[in-house]
Design a protein around this motif. Structure first.
Motif, PDB file in Angstrom:
ATOM      1  N   ALA A 214      17.310  45.328   8.036  1.00 31.19           N
ATOM      2  CA  ALA A 214      17.216  43.886   8.277  1.00 31.19           C
ATOM      3  C   ALA A 214      18.394  43.151   7.649  1.00 31.19           C
ATOM      4  O   ALA A 214      18.956  42.230   8.257  1.00 31.19           O
ATOM      5  CB  ALA A 214      15.899  43.349   7.724  1.00 31.19           C
ATOM      6  N   GLN A 215      18.775  43.540   6.448  1.00 27.55           N
ATOM      7  CA  GLN A 215      19.898  42.883   5.782  1.00 27.55           C
ATOM      8  C   GLN A 215      21.192  43.068   6.563  1.00 27.55           C
ATOM      9  O   GLN A 215      22.052  42.188   6.561  1.00 27.55           O
ATOM     10  CB  GLN A 215      20.059  43.437   4.359  1.00 27.55           C
ATOM     11  CG  GLN A 215      18.964  42.998   3.408  1.00 27.55           C
ATOM     12  CD  GLN A 215      19.058  43.686   2.059  1.00 27.55           C
ATOM     13  OE1 GLN A 215      19.497  44.830   1.961  1.00 27.55           O
ATOM     14  NE2 GLN A 215      18.655  42.993   1.003  1.00 27.55           N
ATOM     15  N   LYS A 216      21.332  44.192   7.258  1.00 23.17           N
ATOM     16  CA  LYS A 216      22.571  44.463   7.990  1.00 23.17           C
ATOM     17  C   LYS A 216      22.568  43.827   9.378  1.00 23.17           C
ATOM     18  O   LYS A 216      23.507  43.129   9.752  1.00 23.17           O
ATOM     19  CB  LYS A 216      22.793  45.969   8.118  1.00 23.17           C
ATOM     20  CG  LYS A 216      24.075  46.314   8.888  1.00 23.17           C
ATOM     21  CD  LYS A 216      24.260  47.801   9.033  1.00 23.17           C
ATOM     22  CE  LYS A 216      25.604  48.126   9.685  1.00 23.17           C
ATOM     23  NZ  LYS A 216      25.715  47.586  11.055  1.00 23.17           N
ATOM     24  N   VAL A 217      21.493  44.063  10.159  1.00 23.35           N
ATOM     25  CA  VAL A 217      21.551  43.678  11.571  1.00 23.35           C
ATOM     26  C   VAL A 217      21.242  42.214  11.832  1.00 23.35           C
ATOM     27  O   VAL A 217      21.696  41.669  12.844  1.00 23.35           O
ATOM     28  CB  VAL A 217      20.618  44.560  12.436  1.00 23.35           C
ATOM     29  CG1 VAL A 217      20.937  46.027  12.273  1.00 23.35           C
ATOM     30  CG2 VAL A 217      19.151  44.286  12.129  1.00 23.35           C
ATOM     31  N   PHE A 218      20.482  41.553  10.962  1.00 21.41           N
ATOM     32  CA  PHE A 218      20.138  40.161  11.248  1.00 21.41           C
ATOM     33  C   PHE A 218      21.375  39.272  11.373  1.00 21.41           C
ATOM     34  O   PHE A 218      21.443  38.456  12.288  1.00 21.41           O
ATOM     35  CB  PHE A 218      19.163  39.615  10.195  1.00 21.41           C
ATOM     36  CG  PHE A 218      17.722  39.701  10.637  1.00 21.41           C
ATOM     37  CD1 PHE A 218      17.166  40.930  10.955  1.00 21.41           C
ATOM     38  CD2 PHE A 218      16.939  38.578  10.763  1.00 21.41           C
ATOM     39  CE1 PHE A 218      15.846  41.029  11.383  1.00 21.41           C
ATOM     40  CE2 PHE A 218      15.617  38.660  11.197  1.00 21.41           C
ATOM     41  CZ  PHE A 218      15.066  39.888  11.502  1.00 21.41           C
TER      42      PHE A 218
END
Length: 283
Positions: A214-218
């Motif tokens: 989530a931290q990367k793709v959002f």
């Protein structure tokens, strides 16, 4: 006898020095070869696109103003018809260590060709990159601009931001099904988020792997315009508690201070209109 001892000591000292040098070179070489490369897919309209601050246009070659200078245009050998591509970016913030801009052509089997369009000297005082080039129209959906960034020391990891030129075509308007399929293709790890949230009872992704995803793709993904159903196809069911305000849903990934919490607000047609990032612990 004494002379023999001195000769032996000299040979031992030389061997030790060679061993130290060889050891240093091996360690340094391994560090260079082992340095990581962090890759990010930049979706048009995403938060990451805004953070990078670049300007990119793709237009029909014959739609360009005839009065414009072509001094900066890099001709790429191809038959007509062609697109004229313009790219400008500040060398600051996330791009402060930008050292090369590459054009890559891909197919289903991987990279066909990769060509450097601009190489920025490490010690240059230029604060912007400005590149223009022509490309065959048949290639546009296979073409990717790679922004390569790394600090001066090569032992540091390299960061690559990949921008797909086809997303910037005039009138580009994929259907929701096409957008979802493309997002899943570009960001395959997003399936982990939906898998966690589809569990019964729901798992609000306390799992560290889901939080990392989530931290990367959002920041990389543009959710604007997706329907509520389309959002759930990508991310799974939203949070049940606390209840979100009317006409919005909330997604929480992770727990504690590192949690990623986003609230999606819908317009009158039921499509994502805006995304609100909530502070950790606000659930």
């Amino acid at each position: 006898m004494l002379q023999i001892c001195h000769q032996q000591m000299a040979r031992d000292t030389l061997m030790m020095r060679r061993a130290v040098v060889v050891g240093f070179l091996l360690v340094f070489g391994l560090a260079v070869r082992g340095s990581s490369v962090y890759r990010y897919e930049v979706d048009r309209g995403s938060d990451l696109e805004k953070e990078l601050g670049y300007k990119l246009s793709v237009q029909d070659e014959h739609g360009e103003k005839q009065s414009e200078s072509l001094d900066k245009v890099i001709p790429i050998e191809s038959a007509t018809p062609k697109y004229a591509v313009k790219f400008q970016a500040p060398v600051a913030d996330k791009l402060k260590d930008l050292f090369e801009l590459d054009l890559t052509l891909n197919d289903a089997n991987g990279i066909l060709i990769q060509v450097p369009l601009a190489i920025r000297p490490r010690l240059t005082k230029e604060n912007a990159v400005d590149v223009q080039f022509l490309i065959k129209k048949d290639w546009i959906n296979q073409a990717v601009l790679d922004l390569r960034c790394a600090p001066w020391m090569r032992v540091h990891p390299e960061t690559v931001y990949s921008i797909r030129l086809g997303d910037y075509l005039p009138g580009y308007a994929p259907t929701e099904a096409q957008r979802i399929a493309e997002l899943r293709k570009r960001h395959p790890s997003i399936g982990l988020l939906a898998w966690h949230r589809a569990k019964n009872p729901p798992d609000y992704s306390n799992n560290l792997s889901a939080l990392t995803v989530a931290q990367k793709v959002f920041p990389e993904i543009n959710f604007i315009g997706l329907s509520r159903a389309g959002l759930e196809m990508l991310l799974g069911p939203p949070d049940a508690k606390p209840l979100s305000p009317q006409n919005s849903v909330t997604y929480t990934f992770g727990n504690g201070e590192q949690a990623v919490i986003c609230r999606f607000h819908f317009d009158s047609k039921g499509n994502v209109e805006s995304i609100e990032k909530l502070p950790s612990g606000s659930r």
